[in-house]
Design a protein around this motif. Sequence first.
Motif, PDB file in Angstrom:
ATOM      1  N   PRO A 118       0.830  -1.213   0.000  1.00  0.00           N
ATOM      2  CA  PRO A 118       0.000   0.000   0.000  1.00  0.00           C
ATOM      3  C   PRO A 118       0.862   1.259   0.000  1.00  0.00           C
ATOM      4  O   PRO A 118       1.779   1.397   0.810  1.00  0.00           O
ATOM      5  N   LEU A 119       0.564   2.161  -0.913  1.00  0.00           N
ATOM      6  CA  LEU A 119       1.291   3.428  -1.007  1.00  0.00           C
ATOM      7  C   LEU A 119       0.438   4.604  -0.540  1.00  0.00           C
ATOM      8  O   LEU A 119       0.931   5.494   0.135  1.00  0.00           O
ATOM      9  N   SER A 120      -0.830   4.607  -0.915  1.00  0.00           N
ATOM     10  CA  SER A 120      -1.743   5.640  -0.419  1.00  0.00           C
ATOM     11  C   SER A 120      -3.171   5.202  -0.678  1.00  0.00           C
ATOM     12  O   SER A 120      -3.435   4.363  -1.544  1.00  0.00           O
ATOM     13  N   CYS A 121      -4.088   5.770   0.087  1.00  0.00           N
ATOM     14  CA  CYS A 121      -5.507   5.471  -0.063  1.00  0.00           C
ATOM     15  C   CYS A 121      -6.277   6.729   0.304  1.00  0.00           C
ATOM     16  O   CYS A 121      -5.995   7.365   1.320  1.00  0.00           O
ATOM     17  N   TRP A 122      -7.242   7.115  -0.521  1.00  0.00           N
ATOM     18  CA  TRP A 122      -8.025   8.307  -0.255  1.00  0.00           C
ATOM     19  C   TRP A 122      -9.418   8.146  -0.856  1.00  0.00           C
ATOM     20  O   TRP A 122      -9.637   7.338  -1.746  1.00  0.00           O
ATOM     21  N   LEU A 130      -6.999   3.781  -4.539  1.00  0.00           N
ATOM     22  CA  LEU A 130      -5.792   3.160  -4.004  1.00  0.00           C
ATOM     23  C   LEU A 130      -4.633   3.351  -4.964  1.00  0.00           C
ATOM     24  O   LEU A 130      -4.788   3.221  -6.185  1.00  0.00           O
ATOM     25  N   ARG A 131      -3.469   3.660  -4.392  1.00  0.00           N
ATOM     26  CA  ARG A 131      -2.208   3.558  -5.140  1.00  0.00           C
ATOM     27  C   ARG A 131      -1.395   2.474  -4.455  1.00  0.00           C
ATOM     28  O   ARG A 131      -1.029   2.609  -3.292  1.00  0.00           O
ATOM     29  N   GLU A 181       3.654  -0.099  -9.982  1.00  0.00           N
ATOM     30  CA  GLU A 181       2.671   0.731  -9.287  1.00  0.00           C
ATOM     31  C   GLU A 181       1.376   0.791 -10.093  1.00  0.00           C
ATOM     32  O   GLU A 181       1.400   0.885 -11.318  1.00  0.00           O
ATOM     33  N   TYR A 215      -8.215   1.026   5.941  1.00  0.00           N
ATOM     34  CA  TYR A 215      -8.418   2.476   5.873  1.00  0.00           C
ATOM     35  C   TYR A 215      -9.906   2.726   6.057  1.00  0.00           C
ATOM     36  O   TYR A 215     -10.734   2.057   5.438  1.00  0.00           O
TER      37      TYR A 215
END
Length: 219
Positions: A118-122, A130-131, A181, A215
């Motif tokens: 997991p790199l980021s989640c928003w 998700l990234r 990615e 998240y």
Amino acid sequence: MKIRTPRHITSILCLIAAMACGTACQDEDTAWDAYEKQLCEVRTDADGQPHEVNLDDGTSTTTALKADGLTPDSVYRAMAVFTRKNDGNTLTHALENVMAPYAKENVRSDYGHDAVIPLSCWRSAKYVNLRIAIERSYGHTHNLGFAHEGIRTTPGKKLYKTLEIRLLHDDQEDRKDYRQEIIISCPTGIYSNLLQHGRDSVRMTLPTEKGHKTYTFPF
């Protein structure tokens, strides 16, 4: 959703437009436009061509970009490359497809637990985004998607609800030669008739090497 290399995204929309080469010939004193990237929805017209770009920040613009194989009067998830003009309008220079599969119900509980990074989640208005990175080898197929694991109700006077979504990743016993990615979005706007904005929440769970990472966002 299957992932391949080099054409690793299987959505229909795939538009990479060249930036206008005229900017390279501008005078040294001329200000260059600032290029931005943002997730968006792309609506097609009656001819199946990209017509309207609705950025996640609420900005809307039209586009003259062309594409083949799109369904007329449909909506696609994409990453837009654009510039903002002094008059407040935006100019879209490129669109790249983004996976946005709906969460499936009745997915086996033991399926799709291969680890991601997991790199980021928003959360945006209609999606949880998700990234992530996956470890893979060249040419091998991975499957990605989402599982809808129910809406849980928290006991109490207000009966808060939580939409449970799990990222699915099946690496099909692939080697871990390199990392790739990926940005993937899960549509959540379809649950507006079941959840209350400002009261309920969405929980996204990802499989990782150290266990499951979650998240949680207000709906």
